[in-house]
Design a protein around this motif. Structure first.
Motif, PDB file in Angstrom:
ATOM      1  N   HIS A  51       0.844  -1.198   0.000  1.00  0.00           N
ATOM      2  CA  HIS A  51       0.000   0.000   0.000  1.00  0.00           C
ATOM      3  C   HIS A  51       0.879   1.249   0.000  1.00  0.00           C
ATOM      4  CE1 HIS A  51      -3.426  -2.544   0.640  1.00  0.00           C
ATOM      5  NE2 HIS A  51      -2.972  -2.975   1.808  1.00  0.00           N
ATOM      6  N   LYS A  54       1.934   2.785  -3.471  1.00  0.00           N
ATOM      7  CA  LYS A  54       0.856   3.478  -4.187  1.00  0.00           C
ATOM      8  C   LYS A  54       0.655   4.880  -3.609  1.00  0.00           C
ATOM      9  CE  LYS A  54       0.315  -0.514  -6.117  1.00  0.00           C
ATOM     10  NZ  LYS A  54       1.289  -0.858  -7.158  1.00  0.00           N
ATOM     11  N   HIS A  58       1.282   8.500  -5.601  1.00  0.00           N
ATOM     12  CA  HIS A  58       0.287   9.576  -5.631  1.00  0.00           C
ATOM     13  C   HIS A  58       0.855  10.849  -4.996  1.00  0.00           C
ATOM     14  CE1 HIS A  58      -3.340   7.892  -7.367  1.00  0.00           C
ATOM     15  NE2 HIS A  58      -3.215   6.803  -6.641  1.00  0.00           N
ATOM     16  N   PRO A 126       0.331   4.965 -10.620  1.00  0.00           N
ATOM     17  CA  PRO A 126      -0.707   5.776  -9.971  1.00  0.00           C
ATOM     18  C   PRO A 126      -0.318   7.253  -9.878  1.00  0.00           C
ATOM     19  CG  PRO A 126      -0.387   3.721  -8.784  1.00  0.00           C
ATOM     20  CD  PRO A 126       0.693   3.782  -9.824  1.00  0.00           C
TER      21      PRO A 126
END
Length: 272
Positions: A51, A54, A58, A126
Motif C-alpha cells: 500500500h 501506491k 500519488h 498511480p
C-alpha cells in the motif's frame, strides 16, 4: 544363530579395516550458483503489492503538480513552458517483466525486454495521468525522454495511448537512438521550450553526471535547492544506476563477483 552373528561381525570389522587402510577420496567442492534475480524478489513484490508504494506515487505526483504551478508562475516567459518525464517506472509500470525474470530464473536481456515492450501491457503508475492532464490544462508541453530503444517507438506510443495520455506521439516521445546519455535529447527540448520540471525514477532523468552532481550537492546548498525545485523522483527499488556504483563501474563481472560486491557494500554499522 550364533555362527551367523559371528560371521556378520567379522564382515563389518573387515569392511571397517579396509576403509581405514584406503585413501579417503574427497569430492571437489562445487561452487553453488548465484541467482541475482532472487535477490530482487522482495523489491518486485513491494512494487506490486504494498500500500505504501501506491501512496508514495500519488504523493509524488501531487507534489509534482504543486511544483509545476509554482515554477510556471516563476518562469521567465521567454519560451513556452515544458515538463520532461521518464517513462519506465515513472509513467509505465514494468514490474510484471521483472516478475517473469524471477519466475523463469533469468536476468535482463534485450530479447526478453523486446517481447515485453511489444506486448504493450505496462500498467499506468498511480497519479501519472492526473498529473499529465493537469500539465496539459495549464498549457505546459509534455515530453517523454526514455532509454527505450527507438525500435520500440511504436509499441511505446501505443502503450501510452492506451491511457489517453497527452503528447503520446513521435514529436514528444524521445527514445534512445544509440547514446543512452539523455543530455542531447533534453537540450533539444530546451532549445525551444523552458523546462520547468523533470520527473523520473533515476537521478539520470535529471542530470547525467551523477557522481559529480552528488559530490557537489554535498557541499553546495544551492544545488540541493535546485534539485528539490526542479526534480521529482518516484520510488523504484528494482533496478537503477546505483548498482554500477556497487561494482565500482566494473563491467564483465560474474554473478558470483556481483553477489560478493553487493554483500561487501552492506552497511552494518552507523556511519561516523
Amino acid at each position: 544363530m550364533r555362527v551367523r552373528y559371528f560371521l556378520q561381525v567379522l564382515v563389518i570389522i573387515g569392511v571397517m579395516s579396509a576403509c581405514g587402510n584406503s585413501k579417503q577420496v574427497v569430492a571437489p567442492a562445487v561452487e553453488s550458483q548465484v541467482n541475482l534475480m532472487d535477490q530482487q524478489m522482495m523489491s518486485v513484490l513491494w512494487m506490486q503489492h504494498s500500500h505504501e508504494v501506491k501512496i508514495m506515487q500519488h504523493q509524488q505526483y501531487r507534489n509534482a503538480a504543486r511544483k509545476l504551478k509554482e515554477n510556471l508562475r516563476q518562469a521567465s516567459g521567454d519560451n513556452l513552458p515544458a515538463v520532461i518525464l521518464d517513462i519506465d517506472e515513472t509513467v509505465l509500470d514494468n514490474s510484471p517483466y521483472e516478475a517473469r525474470l524471477i519466475r523463469d530464473g533469468e536476468q535482463y536481456s534485450d530479447e526478453s525486454w523486446d517481447l515485453w515492450v511489444k506486448e504493450r501491457q505496462a500498467a499506468l503508475i498511480p497519479g501519472a495521468r492526473e498529473f499529465l492532464m493537469e500539465a496539459e490544462r495549464l498549457g505546459i508541453e509534455v515530453f517523454y525522454i526514455s532509454n527505450r530503444s527507438i525500435e520500440h517507438l511504436e509499441p511505446t506510443i501505443e502503450n501510452l495511448m492506451t491511457y489517453n495520455l497527452p503528447a503520446a506521439d513521435e514529436s514528444h516521445v524521445l527514445l534512445k537512438v544509440e547514446d543512452p546519455d539523455k543530455t542531447e535529447r533534453r537540450n533539444t527540448v530546451k532549445d525551444k521550450f523552458e523546462v520547468i520540471l523533470y520527473v523520473g525514477d533515476q537521478l539520470s532523468d535529471f542530470v547525467e553526471e551523477q557522481d559529480s552532481f552528488q559530490e557537489d550537492m554535498a557541499d553546495n546548498e544551492e544545488m540541493v535547492e535546485h534539485a528539490l525545485k526542479y526534480f521529482v523522483i518516484l520510488p523504484n527499488p528494482m533496478y537503477g544506476g546505483f548498482e554500477k556504483m556497487l561494482y565500482n563501474n566494473q563491467s564483465g563481472l560474474t554473478d558470483r563477483q556481483k553477489d560478493q560486491k553487493r554483500r561487501d557494500a552492506l552497511i552494518i554499522k552507523r556511519k561516523k
